[in-house]
Write an enzyme that holds these catalytic residues in place. Structure first.
Site, PDB file in Angstrom:
ATOM      1  CB  THR A 130      -0.918   0.005   1.244  1.00 12.76           C
ATOM      2  OG1 THR A 130      -1.463   1.316   1.420  1.00 12.76           O
ATOM      3  CG2 THR A 130      -0.159  -0.331   2.508  1.00 12.76           C
ATOM      4  CD  GLU A 132      -2.342   5.176   4.378  1.00 11.75           C
ATOM      5  OE1 GLU A 132      -1.849   5.557   5.447  1.00 11.75           O
ATOM      6  OE2 GLU A 132      -3.051   5.901   3.651  1.00 11.75           O
ATOM      7  CE1 TYR A 154      -3.792  -1.778   5.823  1.00  8.22           C
ATOM      8  CE2 TYR A 154      -3.044   0.372   5.043  1.00  8.22           C
ATOM      9  CZ  TYR A 154      -3.551  -0.894   4.776  1.00  8.22           C
ATOM     10  OH  TYR A 154      -3.804  -1.260   3.481  1.00  8.22           O
ATOM     11  CE  LYS A 158      -2.054  -4.269   3.779  1.00  8.01           C
ATOM     12  NZ  LYS A 158      -2.410  -5.416   2.938  1.00  8.01           N
TER      13      LYS A 158
END
Ligand code: NDP
Ligand code: GDP
Length: 347
Positions: A130, A132, A154, A158
């Site tokens: 991601t 992110e 998160y 990831k």
């Protein structure tokens, strides 16, 4: 005669899992899709796509965090390709449940990688990484070699799964690929994510079912694409000659505020913004009615302010290119939410 390909999709009850299953079934794959044992299983997305009873689709109960389940799943499904889409995928919740997020989103994929190593190292593996992971951005636009700086539990989880995928590629020769996907949305997006929260609320306001839409940080900028096109990119990543890491993005960024204006425009309402920070409001230009309000309870402890991705490598090596504009995507989402809310239900 060509052998029928078999794919395993973890997280078929999610947005991407549903679209990817639809795509692979169209391509003639036999698909095994996993769902979680919960008190009320939600199959609304695959039902909305009309694939839940497809003869080549098999649904199996599974949890990513259990190593034995992963091994048994690969032994029984015997996939050629595994798409790991399962995750605790919501940034907001990751601040409240950091350990669960680490277990599912971070360590979970390692269970699958281990299972591949044990059961059949020839299986091709896609990891849903991601944007992110870029977090506090170190360069604009972000691409495959931009340094990472995650800003949420998160993003950190990831990033661990991303590097483990790279590590299994380099250590054991596993065809492990990582797609660093920027935000991608659709009418099937969960309502906790900002775009769908906005389009669902705009539909409700238009139908007289809601007065005001409350949001957090309106200044955050995101690179939003159409999920259906991004799952096609996932498939292309696993068809490449060599396993690698690819960014999928549109190379356009807009603020949350812009997306709100766009969504109201889709129901012919022009918004005017006033006030600032915690007190900002959006009013209808015609009636003066307040339709949008900032509520600091939706702020995050740490924010990712700006995401914009450069998908040049995916275009050059995979021939992948996004087509749907943000205006088209927003219109499509508002129309779907109008239809659902008119019918009296919205998932
Ligand atoms: P969703 O949240 O819609 O779907 C996540 C799926 O994971 C759901 O099917 C969920 O099941 C399942 N899941 C959660 N925990 C477990 C578990 N312990 N074991 C097995 N399955 C589990 O996400 P999206 O479809 O939007 O995203 C797909 C993947 O891509 C995710 O990994 C996400 O983090 C990643 N990603 C998404 C982006 C986006 O913009 N959409 C951007 C970049 C990456 P249940 O229905 O039971 O909750
Ligand atoms: P993310 O990029 O994975 O965090 O996707 P989201 O859709 O959850 O959030 C996108 C951006 O919208 C983030 O910067 C949020 O802080 C911002 N945002 C502002 N208001 C809200 C809100 O009410 N809900 C959510 N989910 N995000 C919001």
């Amino acid at each position: 005669m060509n052998k029928i390909k078999k794919a395993l999709i973890t997280g078929i009850t999610g947005q991407d899992g549903a679209y990817l299953a639809e795509l692979l079934l169209e391509k003639g794959y036999e698909v095994t899709g996993t769902y979680r044992r919960t008190s009320s299983v939600n199959f609304w997305r695959i039902e909305e796509l009309g694939i839940q009873s497809h003869p080549n689709l098999k649904l199996v109960e599974y949890d990513l965090t259990d190593l034995g389940s992963n091994i048994r799943l690969l032994q029984s499904a015997q996939p050629d390709e595994v798409y790991n889409l399962a995750a605790q995928s919501f940034v907001g919740v990751s601040f409240e449940q950091p350990v669960t997020t680490a277990e599912i989103t971070g360590v979970g994929p390692v269970n699958l990688l281990e299972a591949i190593r044990i059961v059949n190292p020839k299986i091709r593996f896609y990891q849903a990484s991601t944007s992110e992971m870029f977090g506090k951005v170190q360069a604009v636009p972000q691409k495959e070699d931009t340094p990472f700086y995650p800003r949420s539990p998160y993003g950190v989880a990831k990033l661990y799964a991303h590097w483990m995928t790279v590590n299994y590629r380099e250590s054991y020769g596993i065809f492990g690929c990582s797609g660093i996907l920027f935000n991608h949305e659709s009418p099937l997006r969960g309502r906790e994510f900002v775009t769908r929260k906005i389009t669902d609320s705009v539909a409700k306001i238009h139908l007289g079912q809601l007065d005001v839409l409350e949001l957090g940080n309106l200044d955050a900028k995101r690179d939003w694409g159409y999920a259906k096109e991004y799952v096609e990119g996932m498939w292309r990543i696993l068809q490449a000659d060599h396993p690698d890491t690819y960014v999928l993005a549109t190379n356009r960024t807009e603020t949350v505020r812009d997306f709100v204006s766009m969504a109201f425009k889709a129901v012919d309402v022009a918004l005017e913004w006033s006030g600032s920070a915690d007190h900002e409001i959006g009013t209808c230009k015609k009636t003066g009615k307040v339709l949008v309000r900032v509520n600091p309870k939706f702020y995050r402890p740490a924010e990712v302010e700006l995401l914009i991705g450069d998908p040049a490598k995916a275009e050059k090596e995979l021939g992948w290119k996004p087509k749907t504009t943000l205006e088209q995507l927003c219109q499509m989402m508002v129309e779907a939410d109008l239809r659902r809310n008119k019918a009296g239900f919205s998932f």
